[in-house]
Enzyme design. Structure first.
Site: not given
Ligand SMILES: CC(C)(COP(=O)(O)OP(=O)(O)OC[C@H]1O[C@@H](n2cnc3c(N)ncnc32)[C@H](O)[C@@H]1OP(=O)(O)O)[C@@H](O)C(=O)NCCC(=O)NCCS
Length: 196
Positions: A114, A161, A176
């Protein structure tokens, strides 16, 4: 109390209307996720997944305990090795893997969530694409909308992400880059454990 909490949703943004198609999808998902996924015969599970998933590539194996949210949108390429207890969320957007992809146990691939800035809890997500010979470690979490380039490595427990460049080694939360994988990858995965 917030009136939305008492009286039900303010909008129908995140509610699925029950149609025969949605009901059939829920039943198909339940048969696998609730009944078949722990059945200790890989070929029986595979038979079901071949009909249920969007694609089940030649030479691919899915270990016990994996769950699919709308398997029609999950497309596994050839010679994938999917570890036990993974979750694949194909509720609205597709998940596509290339060839010789290895996904470690308890990894999760999400395509939907969401918008945290939305007043009406609006859906936000995107497809996930995983390139050839990507290796995803134990308990990694791939967030919606991410593309992982060919040959990349996602470390155990990493939370991905953003898009990952080909052959990058990624680790941590958020993931990373910690290194580069060599580009001369040649292997073909044929991982077919007996009782997994
Ligand atoms: C990501 C991974 C492939 C890196 O392997 P590597 O290149 O040999 O890494 P190294 O051990 O040399 O570590 C390099 C650095 O990354 C860090 N690191 C390694 N793996 C990490 C992880 N999963 N999360 C966070 N940091 C990690 C190390 O601490 C090290 O940091 P430093 O340089 O500050 O000391 C590996 O650590 C990993 O997570 N493998 C997954 C294992 C797994 O899931 N197995 C089951 C499925 S097959």
């Amino acid at each position: 109390m917030d009136p939305e909490c008492r009286g039900g949703p303010a909008t129908d943004v995140f509610f699925v209307t029950m149609t025969p198609k949605v009901l059939a999808g829920a039943v198909l998902a339940y048969v696998y996720n609730g009944l078949l996924t722990r059945f200790p015969l890989r070929c029986a599970r595979e038979l079901y997944l071949r009909g249920y998933l969007g694609q089940f590539g030649r030479g691919t194996s899915v270990q016990m305990g994996c769950r699919f949210l709308n398997g029609r949108r999950v497309h596994f390429g050839a010679h994938n090795a999917i570890g036990f207890d993974c979750l694949f969320d194909g509720r609205i957007y597709d998940i596509r893997t290339g060839a010789n992809v290895s996904i470690g146990p308890e990894a999760t691939v999400l395509t939907l969530g969401h918008d945290p800035l939305s007043g009406d809890f609006r859906d936000k997500g995107g497809p996930v694409t995983i390139g050839d010979r990507v290796w995803i470690g134990y308990r990694a979490l791939i967030l919606p909308g991410v593309t992982i380039g060919e040959g990349a490595v996602i470390g155990a427990g990493a939370v991905v992400t953003r898009d990952v460049e080909p052959y990058a080694i990624m680790a941590g939360v958020p993931a990373r880059k910690t290194g580069d994988r060599p580009r001369n990858l040649k292997y073909q995965l044929d991982f077919k454990p007996i009782l997994l």
